[in-house]
Scaffold this active site. Structure first.
Site, PDB file in Angstrom:
ATOM      1  N   TYR A 173       2.332  -4.285  -8.067  1.00 24.67           N
ATOM      2  CA  TYR A 173       1.252  -3.298  -8.031  1.00 24.67           C
ATOM      3  C   TYR A 173       1.862  -1.962  -8.395  1.00 24.67           C
ATOM      4  O   TYR A 173       2.856  -1.537  -7.810  1.00 24.67           O
ATOM      5  CB  TYR A 173       0.649  -3.250  -6.624  1.00 24.67           C
ATOM      6  CG  TYR A 173      -0.397  -2.173  -6.415  1.00 24.67           C
ATOM      7  CD1 TYR A 173      -1.675  -2.306  -6.963  1.00 24.67           C
ATOM      8  CD2 TYR A 173      -0.111  -1.036  -5.665  1.00 24.67           C
ATOM      9  CE1 TYR A 173      -2.636  -1.326  -6.760  1.00 24.67           C
ATOM     10  CE2 TYR A 173      -1.076  -0.055  -5.459  1.00 24.67           C
ATOM     11  CZ  TYR A 173      -2.334  -0.206  -6.012  1.00 24.67           C
ATOM     12  OH  TYR A 173      -3.301   0.763  -5.808  1.00 24.67           O
TER      13      TYR A 173
ATOM     14  N   ASP B  46       9.561   0.643 -11.411  1.00 21.13           N
ATOM     15  CA  ASP B  46       8.676   1.275 -10.438  1.00 21.13           C
ATOM     16  C   ASP B  46       9.402   1.242  -9.096  1.00 21.13           C
ATOM     17  O   ASP B  46       9.396   0.222  -8.394  1.00 21.13           O
ATOM     18  CB  ASP B  46       7.348   0.510 -10.380  1.00 21.13           C
ATOM     19  CG  ASP B  46       6.413   1.063  -9.313  1.00 21.13           C
ATOM     20  OD1 ASP B  46       6.873   1.865  -8.459  1.00 21.13           O
ATOM     21  OD2 ASP B  46       5.233   0.690  -9.319  1.00 21.13           O
TER      22      ASP B  46
ATOM     23  N   LYS C  70       6.551   8.132  -2.367  1.00 22.61           N
ATOM     24  CA  LYS C  70       6.835   7.903  -0.947  1.00 22.61           C
ATOM     25  C   LYS C  70       7.962   8.784  -0.413  1.00 22.61           C
ATOM     26  O   LYS C  70       7.731   9.908  -0.023  1.00 22.61           O
ATOM     27  CB  LYS C  70       7.183   6.418  -0.704  1.00 22.61           C
ATOM     28  CG  LYS C  70       6.271   5.432  -1.418  1.00 22.61           C
ATOM     29  CD  LYS C  70       5.054   5.057  -0.637  1.00 22.61           C
ATOM     30  CE  LYS C  70       4.281   3.970  -1.343  1.00 22.61           C
ATOM     31  NZ  LYS C  70       2.953   3.762  -0.828  1.00 22.61           N
TER      32      LYS C  70
HETATM   33  N1  HOZ Z   1       0.842  -1.382  -1.054  1.00 23.57           N
HETATM   34  C1  HOZ Z   1       0.214  -0.113  -1.106  1.00 23.57           C
HETATM   35  C2  HOZ Z   1       1.202   0.912  -1.471  1.00 23.57           C
HETATM   36  N2  HOZ Z   1       2.173   0.500  -2.376  1.00 23.57           N
HETATM   37  C3  HOZ Z   1      -0.542   0.147   0.143  1.00 23.57           C
HETATM   38  C4  HOZ Z   1      -1.128   1.505   0.279  1.00 23.57           C
HETATM   39  C5  HOZ Z   1      -2.621   1.510   0.277  1.00 23.57           C
HETATM   40  O1  HOZ Z   1      -3.227   0.762  -0.467  1.00 23.57           O
HETATM   41  O2  HOZ Z   1      -3.157   2.300   1.032  1.00 23.57           O
END
Ligand code: HOZ
Length: 427
Positions: free
Chosen positions: A144, A239, A267
């Site tokens: 993702y 990424d 992050k």
């Molecule tokens: N896996 C997502 C961040 N890489 C989760 C964050 C979200 O969707 O709020």
């Protein structure tokens, strides 16, 4: 546990925001729970609106590597607040954070700050297309890269959690140029490159996949990507929104010794505030406006409050022994969870890279999205609810990772293993 305030807030939120939330996974629908509304957090603990405290392994989905409200981060944010919160003009803080990122990650000679991981990957893709003059991109199933149109294909995270293949609203023509291949499948990428290599602008990958649970790169997967991209003269984009400064100070690329052309961050470099960044070789990055003609911009990019939080966080991470201590905590947690499952006669497959973990309710091994999808989601949901009732706050999806922070104490880890043992037994 009393969750009255959270429930009341959720009911109200449902009438005001889609699904009552501002990002889908946190609605907890796939695990048959209602979301907790969070009031505060400190160290390894998160506290809900009813005053219940939980040991937190979501860590705001990764950035809270130091734990919540680390004094150094809070102090530096406070200092900036005294001077102003947004100028839309360059500041010394941006230069400082950019220098720290460039020093930490050898493949990154120049960097552009943005506001989120989505913005970073979207901008890196545009840059790759602009630089190569090609349009197609390659991604991997279950990875993702945020919610930009061209990347919402066979995506992980919330898309996987909700079980949808893509998204209405994304024109077919936008994704017609996106190939999605199985993660860790070196033959698939080799074959695609033979057929389409000349038209491919970039291959984008999570070097450690953290949006389909946690899946490590196997064998020579990353090296194959590097070789194939070099051969086809397309860009390799890592990424590292989650893995950057998380699995090692230099990110996954330092751990696996692979040099991508572009890297996306997020992050941690914002210390919990909204920051992303993309960077890479100077000759590529200089093609971004205003030094080049590939356009990308943002009023809040390089925001001073966020920069200060990022700088303070990276300074802590640089201290000797930080990553070895985090590794040890993470190993203890993984062992505790594994033992708890075994004692309860449950077969789970546990993946870990540094302080990122994924525990699949599947026979395993889990090397790909297809493997991850063999997980027993019903049982995961029950386990999630059991753990929550015992004060352990996990990501509400089998397709998300678990993050350990420096603030997790030996007692926290033991309490988590104990809760897991009781939860497994109760399944
Ligand atoms: N896996 C997502 C961040 N890489 C989760 C964050 C979200 O969707 O709020």
């Amino acid at each position: 546990m009393n969750r009255k305030t959270s429930d009341t807030l959720y009911r109200k939120a449902l009438s005001l925001m889609p699904g009552g939330v501002n990002s889908p996974v946190r609605a907890c629908r796939s695990v048959g729970a209602d979301p907790l509304f969070i009031k505060s957090a400190e160290g390894s603990r998160i506290v809900d609106a009813d005053g219940n405290a939980y040991i937190d392994y979501v860590g705001s989905w990764g950035p809270m590597i130091l734990g919540h409200r680390h004094p150094a981060v809070v102090d530096s944010i406070r200092q900036v607040l005294e001077k102003g919160t947004s100028f839309g003009a360059p500041t010394q803080l941006e230069v400082e954070l950019a220098e720290m990122v460039v020093e930490a990650v050898p493949s990154v000679q120049m960097v552009r700050m943005v506001n989120s991981g989505t913005e970073a990957t979207m901008s890196a893709i545009r840059l790759a297309r602009g630089v190569t003059g090609r349009e197609a991109i390659v991604k991997f199933d279950g990875c993702y890269h945020g919610h930009a149109d061209s990347l919402l294909v066979e995506a992980g995270s919330g898309v996987a959690t909700l079980g949808i293949p893509g998204s209405p609203g994304v024109p077919g023509s936008f994704v017609a140029q996106t190939y999605s291949l199985p993660y860790n499948d070196t033959e698939a990428i080799k074959q695609l490159m033979v057929r389409q290599g000349n038209g491919i602008a970039a291959v984008i990958v999570e070097p450690v996949a953290g949006n389909m649970g946690l899946v490590a790169p196997a064998g020579n997967f990353l090296q194959t990507l590097r070789d194939e991209c070099s051969r086809s003269r397309c860009l390799l984009i890592f990424d590292e929104v989650m893995t950057g400064f998380r699995v090692a100070y230099g990110g996954a690329q330092s751990l696996y010794d692979i040099s991508p052309d572009l890297t996306c961050f997020g992050k941690i470099i914002g210390g919990g505030l909204p920051v992303g960044a993309y960077g890479g070789r100077k000759d590529i990055m200089e093609q971004v406006a205003p030094s080049g003609s590939i356009y990308q911009a943002g009023t809040l990019s390089g925001n001073p409050v966020a920069m200060a939080a990022g700088i303070a966080t990276l300074r802590e991470l640089k201290k000797p022994g930080f990553y070895s201590q985090l590794e040890e905590k993470s190993r203890i947690l993984a062992d505790g969870l594994q033992t708890a499952a075994e004692k309860a006669g449950r077969s789970v497959s546990l993946n870990r890279v540094g302080s990122m973990l994924g525990m699949f309710f599947a026979r395993g091994p889990v090397h790909s999205f297809a493997d991850a999808k063999t997980s027993d989601l019903e049982t995961f949901s029950s386990y999630y609810r059991q753990m929550l009732s015992r004060g352990i706050y996990l990501a509400p999806s089998q397709f998300e990772a678990l993050f350990v922070s420096a603030a997790h104490s030996a007692d926290d880890l033991q309490a988590t293993a104990d809760a897991a043992r009781a939860s497994f037994r109760a399944l």
